[in-house]
Motif scaffolding. Structure first.
Motif, PDB file in Angstrom:
ATOM      1  N   LYS A 173       6.592  -2.115   9.597  1.00  0.00           N
ATOM      2  CA  LYS A 173       6.327  -1.261   8.433  1.00  0.00           C
ATOM      3  C   LYS A 173       6.775  -1.931   7.141  1.00  0.00           C
ATOM      4  CE  LYS A 173       4.627   2.319  10.688  1.00  0.00           C
ATOM      5  NZ  LYS A 173       4.329   1.658  11.931  1.00  0.00           N
ATOM      6  N   GLU A 174       6.555  -3.218   7.076  1.00  0.00           N
ATOM      7  CA  GLU A 174       6.681  -3.968   5.830  1.00  0.00           C
ATOM      8  C   GLU A 174       5.868  -5.251   5.996  1.00  0.00           C
ATOM      9  OE1 GLU A 174      10.461  -6.338   5.253  1.00  0.00           O
ATOM     10  OE2 GLU A 174      11.199  -4.731   6.550  1.00  0.00           O
ATOM     11  N   PRO A 175       5.348  -5.812   4.892  1.00  0.00           N
ATOM     12  CA  PRO A 175       4.470  -6.973   5.043  1.00  0.00           C
ATOM     13  C   PRO A 175       5.193  -8.145   5.697  1.00  0.00           C
ATOM     14  CG  PRO A 175       4.458  -6.167   2.787  1.00  0.00           C
ATOM     15  CD  PRO A 175       5.544  -5.440   3.494  1.00  0.00           C
ATOM     16  N   VAL A 176       4.512  -8.791   6.603  1.00  0.00           N
ATOM     17  CA  VAL A 176       5.057  -9.990   7.226  1.00  0.00           C
ATOM     18  C   VAL A 176       4.137 -11.134   6.828  1.00  0.00           C
ATOM     19  CG1 VAL A 176       5.540 -11.155   9.415  1.00  0.00           C
ATOM     20  CG2 VAL A 176       6.048  -8.720   9.143  1.00  0.00           C
ATOM     21  N   THR A 177       4.618 -11.977   5.949  1.00  0.00           N
ATOM     22  CA  THR A 177       3.724 -12.986   5.364  1.00  0.00           C
ATOM     23  C   THR A 177       4.214 -14.405   5.610  1.00  0.00           C
ATOM     24  OG1 THR A 177       4.917 -12.756   3.296  1.00  0.00           O
ATOM     25  CG2 THR A 177       2.916 -11.463   3.527  1.00  0.00           C
ATOM     26  N   GLY A 178       4.952 -14.581   6.658  1.00  0.00           N
ATOM     27  CA  GLY A 178       5.385 -15.943   6.991  1.00  0.00           C
ATOM     28  C   GLY A 178       6.577 -16.423   6.183  1.00  0.00           C
ATOM     29  N   GLN A 179       7.346 -15.465   5.569  1.00  0.00           N
ATOM     30  CA  GLN A 179       8.526 -15.891   4.817  1.00  0.00           C
ATOM     31  C   GLN A 179       9.496 -16.585   5.770  1.00  0.00           C
ATOM     32  OE1 GLN A 179       7.228 -12.858   5.174  1.00  0.00           O
ATOM     33  NE2 GLN A 179       7.899 -11.448   3.594  1.00  0.00           N
ATOM     34  N   PRO A 180      10.076 -17.715   5.329  1.00  0.00           N
ATOM     35  CA  PRO A 180      10.953 -18.474   6.228  1.00  0.00           C
ATOM     36  C   PRO A 180      12.070 -17.620   6.819  1.00  0.00           C
ATOM     37  CG  PRO A 180      10.616 -19.649   4.158  1.00  0.00           C
ATOM     38  CD  PRO A 180       9.935 -18.324   4.019  1.00  0.00           C
ATOM     39  N   GLU A 181      12.633 -16.676   6.007  1.00  0.00           N
ATOM     40  CA  GLU A 181      13.766 -15.892   6.515  1.00  0.00           C
ATOM     41  C   GLU A 181      13.349 -14.953   7.658  1.00  0.00           C
ATOM     42  OE1 GLU A 181      12.495 -15.733   3.534  1.00  0.00           O
ATOM     43  OE2 GLU A 181      12.155 -13.673   2.893  1.00  0.00           O
ATOM     44  N   LEU A 182      12.042 -14.707   7.760  1.00  0.00           N
ATOM     45  CA  LEU A 182      11.575 -13.827   8.840  1.00  0.00           C
ATOM     46  C   LEU A 182      11.237 -14.593  10.117  1.00  0.00           C
ATOM     47  CD1 LEU A 182       9.146 -11.159   7.345  1.00  0.00           C
ATOM     48  CD2 LEU A 182      11.404 -10.822   8.319  1.00  0.00           C
ATOM     49  N   GLU A 237      -1.463 -15.712  11.712  1.00  0.00           N
ATOM     50  CA  GLU A 237      -2.075 -15.115  12.900  1.00  0.00           C
ATOM     51  C   GLU A 237      -1.496 -13.764  13.332  1.00  0.00           C
ATOM     52  OE1 GLU A 237      -2.351 -18.128  15.958  1.00  0.00           O
ATOM     53  OE2 GLU A 237      -3.649 -19.326  14.678  1.00  0.00           O
ATOM     54  N   GLY A 238      -0.175 -13.627  13.341  1.00  0.00           N
ATOM     55  CA  GLY A 238       0.392 -12.369  13.847  1.00  0.00           C
ATOM     56  C   GLY A 238       0.807 -11.407  12.750  1.00  0.00           C
ATOM     57  N   SER A 239       0.433 -11.717  11.494  1.00  0.00           N
ATOM     58  CA  SER A 239       1.033 -10.953  10.396  1.00  0.00           C
ATOM     59  C   SER A 239       0.594  -9.496  10.366  1.00  0.00           C
ATOM     60  CB  SER A 239       0.747 -11.630   9.055  1.00  0.00           C
ATOM     61  OG  SER A 239      -0.610 -11.885   8.887  1.00  0.00           O
ATOM     62  N   LEU A 240      -0.609  -9.198  10.821  1.00  0.00           N
ATOM     63  CA  LEU A 240      -1.070  -7.805  10.771  1.00  0.00           C
ATOM     64  C   LEU A 240      -0.311  -6.942  11.788  1.00  0.00           C
ATOM     65  CD1 LEU A 240      -4.761  -6.729  10.401  1.00  0.00           C
ATOM     66  CD2 LEU A 240      -3.158  -5.339  11.647  1.00  0.00           C
ATOM     67  N   TYR A 241      -0.255  -7.401  13.008  1.00  0.00           N
ATOM     68  CA  TYR A 241       0.415  -6.564  14.006  1.00  0.00           C
ATOM     69  C   TYR A 241       1.906  -6.473  13.754  1.00  0.00           C
ATOM     70  CZ  TYR A 241       2.955  -9.053  17.861  1.00  0.00           C
ATOM     71  OH  TYR A 241       3.873  -9.698  18.644  1.00  0.00           O
ATOM     72  N   MET A 242       2.489  -7.565  13.226  1.00  0.00           N
ATOM     73  CA  MET A 242       3.917  -7.549  12.889  1.00  0.00           C
ATOM     74  C   MET A 242       4.193  -6.549  11.759  1.00  0.00           C
ATOM     75  SD  MET A 242       5.682  -9.808  14.653  1.00  0.00           S
ATOM     76  CE  MET A 242       5.275 -11.103  15.803  1.00  0.00           C
ATOM     77  N   THR A 243       3.254  -6.453  10.846  1.00  0.00           N
ATOM     78  CA  THR A 243       3.411  -5.516   9.733  1.00  0.00           C
ATOM     79  C   THR A 243       3.376  -4.075  10.248  1.00  0.00           C
ATOM     80  OG1 THR A 243       2.518  -7.059   8.141  1.00  0.00           O
ATOM     81  CG2 THR A 243       2.341  -4.748   7.570  1.00  0.00           C
ATOM     82  N   VAL A 244       2.483  -3.811  11.192  1.00  0.00           N
ATOM     83  CA  VAL A 244       2.431  -2.469  11.775  1.00  0.00           C
ATOM     84  C   VAL A 244       3.766  -2.176  12.481  1.00  0.00           C
ATOM     85  CG1 VAL A 244       1.282  -0.985  13.472  1.00  0.00           C
ATOM     86  CG2 VAL A 244      -0.072  -2.532  12.046  1.00  0.00           C
ATOM     87  N   VAL A 245       4.281  -3.165  13.191  1.00  0.00           N
ATOM     88  CA  VAL A 245       5.540  -2.970  13.918  1.00  0.00           C
ATOM     89  C   VAL A 245       6.693  -2.747  12.945  1.00  0.00           C
ATOM     90  CG1 VAL A 245       7.229  -4.126  15.412  1.00  0.00           C
ATOM     91  CG2 VAL A 245       4.803  -4.367  15.895  1.00  0.00           C
ATOM     92  N   PRO A 283      12.809 -16.418  12.426  1.00  0.00           N
ATOM     93  CA  PRO A 283      13.514 -16.158  13.695  1.00  0.00           C
ATOM     94  C   PRO A 283      13.118 -14.801  14.288  1.00  0.00           C
ATOM     95  CG  PRO A 283      15.041 -16.900  12.005  1.00  0.00           C
ATOM     96  CD  PRO A 283      13.728 -16.665  11.327  1.00  0.00           C
ATOM     97  N   TRP A 284      12.994 -13.796  13.385  1.00  0.00           N
ATOM     98  CA  TRP A 284      12.620 -12.460  13.882  1.00  0.00           C
ATOM     99  C   TRP A 284      11.221 -12.498  14.495  1.00  0.00           C
ATOM    100  CZ3 TRP A 284       8.647  -9.059  13.000  1.00  0.00           C
ATOM    101  CH2 TRP A 284       8.812  -7.789  13.554  1.00  0.00           C
ATOM    102  N   ILE A 285      10.289 -13.164  13.819  1.00  0.00           N
ATOM    103  CA  ILE A 285       8.906 -13.228  14.305  1.00  0.00           C
ATOM    104  C   ILE A 285       8.853 -13.927  15.660  1.00  0.00           C
ATOM    105  CG2 ILE A 285       6.633 -14.287  13.875  1.00  0.00           C
ATOM    106  CD1 ILE A 285       7.096 -13.801  10.878  1.00  0.00           C
ATOM    107  N   ARG A 286       9.560 -15.067  15.746  1.00  0.00           N
ATOM    108  CA  ARG A 286       9.536 -15.824  17.018  1.00  0.00           C
ATOM    109  C   ARG A 286      10.074 -14.982  18.159  1.00  0.00           C
ATOM    110  NH1 ARG A 286      11.839 -20.348  14.399  1.00  0.00           N
ATOM    111  NH2 ARG A 286      10.130 -21.438  13.406  1.00  0.00           N
ATOM    112  N   GLN A 287      11.205 -14.294  17.891  1.00  0.00           N
ATOM    113  CA  GLN A 287      11.818 -13.476  18.940  1.00  0.00           C
ATOM    114  C   GLN A 287      10.877 -12.354  19.363  1.00  0.00           C
ATOM    115  OE1 GLN A 287      14.764 -14.159  20.517  1.00  0.00           O
ATOM    116  NE2 GLN A 287      13.976 -12.580  21.892  1.00  0.00           N
ATOM    117  N   ARG A 288      10.282 -11.711  18.368  1.00  0.00           N
ATOM    118  CA  ARG A 288       9.392 -10.587  18.662  1.00  0.00           C
ATOM    119  C   ARG A 288       8.183 -11.066  19.489  1.00  0.00           C
ATOM    120  NH1 ARG A 288       8.839  -4.764  18.328  1.00  0.00           N
ATOM    121  NH2 ARG A 288       6.956  -4.733  19.559  1.00  0.00           N
TER     122      ARG A 288
END
Ligand code: SF4
Length: 425
Positions: free
Chosen positions: A385-394, A375-383, A396-401
């Motif tokens: 400037k690298e693909p955000v594809t639901g990788q587990p290591e990302l 759901e948020g991968s497009l806007y997160m990618t714009v923020v 915590p960053w996604i939740r915080q953002r």
């Protein structure tokens, strides 16, 4: 299936009365439910949201169904759910009020996610990559399953009603697999192995706007029901002014034989549809072709899921104040687009599996896999400037953002809802 499907509609402030009327119009609970049987109630309780958000089936609607089903003298009534990936089912039951209601009624709560007694069921003629689905023995052996969705707008499916609710009978592993491919086809495959005998839809309140995460609830005071989930979803769309042709998966559900979208084959009984109609705000369905002229948006051939997600993400960029600084970017969804070969790769976001082919010409473009992507991968990618594809290591960053962005987003949605409804919610 028979040519004619019946959809029962009951309008009124008393949810118990509405539920009883719907059962009566569909043949009466003692004809629908056999005595001394196990009855599974599958509400939509996939998010930890309070009842007033109208994101989860309201506990009073579930209670009304329990009261009705008890008239048929079942052996056991069980409320069963597998919450959205990343959500704890029991926490969701608590938050949405179903846990408290179930305790008062003495009805079992069941978390599908935690079940170990699973049966691996083969999907005949599977249409996605899911050839087998592991389902709890309890669900497969129960004599009755009653699907209890709530009507809502949905970020990745546009509309959520009876058909979409059955996505919540699988554990996280299958759920995640479903989102990594064609979600519509995966949903049809799950339906082919888990088919409720009855669908009762909670339309007392409905979550409009940017539901399910940022809902704008509206009051409709209706309960609807049908044995045919497709007909039920179609009539529910009409009730709230959604064009059923704008929801891509209805047609597929019709084609695979789950029910009918053809209005000529549907009889609505009970209260008059026209007397109950209320236009619902579904921003996911607004024309997206010229909606963000500052960006180069290509969406030819995109189905409604990707269109809805584009809307959610592009509007989020506006809400959090970074829309202008990224203008000029090219955003692509769907399979029928041609791109200018001279566009720099790092200016292109390819949204969804359909756009993979553009990687040949633009190997360094940001590609977001999924059908649809997260759901948020497009806007997160714009923020980022690298693909955000639901990788587990990302995660915590996604939740915080998302947490950081939530107040701005909520304020933005409230203003947009005000523009649509004024004081008429
Ligand atoms: S990736 Fe393609 S098929 Fe899948 S949801 Fe998006 S537009 Fe539809």
């Amino acid at each position: 299936m028979s040519k004619n499907s019946t959809v029962a509609l009951a309008h009124g402030m008393d949810v118990q009365e509405n539920v009883t009327r719907v059962f009566d119009m569909l043949g009466g609970v003692t004809n629908l439910i056999k005595p001394n049987t196990t009855v599974i109630l599958k509400p939509n309780a996939g998010h930890a949201a309070p009842p007033e958000f109208a994101v989860c089936t309201h506990p009073e609607t579930v209670r009304a169904v329990i009261h009705e089903v008890r008239k048929a003298n079942p052996k056991r009534i069980v409320i069963a759910e597998s919450a959205a990936v990343g959500c704890d089912t029991m926490e969701c039951y608590e938050a949405c009020g179903i846990a408290k209601m179930a305790a008062e009624e003495g009805v079992e709560l069941y978390d599908i996610k935690r079940e170990k007694d699973l049966i691996n069921v083969a999907v005949r003629d599977y249409r996605s990559n899911i050839s087998h689905v592991k389902l709890p023995r309890l669900l497969l052996e129960a004599e009755h399953i009653i699907n209890l969705p709530i009507l809502k707008a949905h970020a990745s499916m546009v509309f959520s009603g009876a058909l979409k609710n059955i996505k919540g009978v699988v554990q996280d592993q299958v759920h995640t697999t479903m989102h990594r491919q064609n979600l519509t086809m995966a949903m049809m495959d799950v339906w082919s192995v888990c088919r409720p005998d009855l669908n009762i839809m909670d339309v007392m309140s409905a979550a409009s706007g940017y539901s399910p995460h940022t809902p704008t609830p509206i009051e409709l005071d209706c309960v609807m029901g049908s044995k045919d989930p497709v007909a039920l979803d179609r009539i529910a769309c009409e009730l709230v002014g959604i064009d059923p042709d704008g929801v891509s998966y209805f047609k597929v559900a019709d084609e695979v034989g789950l029910g009918t979208t053809n209005q000529e084959n549907i009889e609505v009984v009970g209260d008059k549809l026209d007397d109950c109609k209320k236009k619902m705000w579904v921003p996911y369905l607004e024309d997206i072709r010229n909606r963000w002229p500052e960006y180069d948006v290509h969406c030819d051939g995109a189905c409604s899921s990707c269109q809805a997600l584009l809307t959610l993400n592009m509007e989020t960029l506006k809400a959090i104040g970074i829309y202008d600084e990224n203008k000029g970017m090219t955003v692509v969804a769907g399979c029928d687009n041609k791109l200018d070969p001279n566009t720099p790769d790092k200016q292109i976001i390819l949204h969804g599996n359909c756009t993979r082919r553009h990687l040949k010409e633009h190997p360094d473009a940001y590609f977001l896999p999924g059908c649809p992507p997260g759901e948020g991968s497009l806007y997160m990618t714009v923020v980022r400037k690298e693909p955000v594809t639901g990788q587990p290591e990302l995660m915590p960053w996604i939740r915080q953002r998302m947490e950081d962005d939530a107040p701005a987003w909520r304020g933005y949605v409230e203003k947009e809802a005000e523009k649509f409804y004024g004081s008429n919610k």
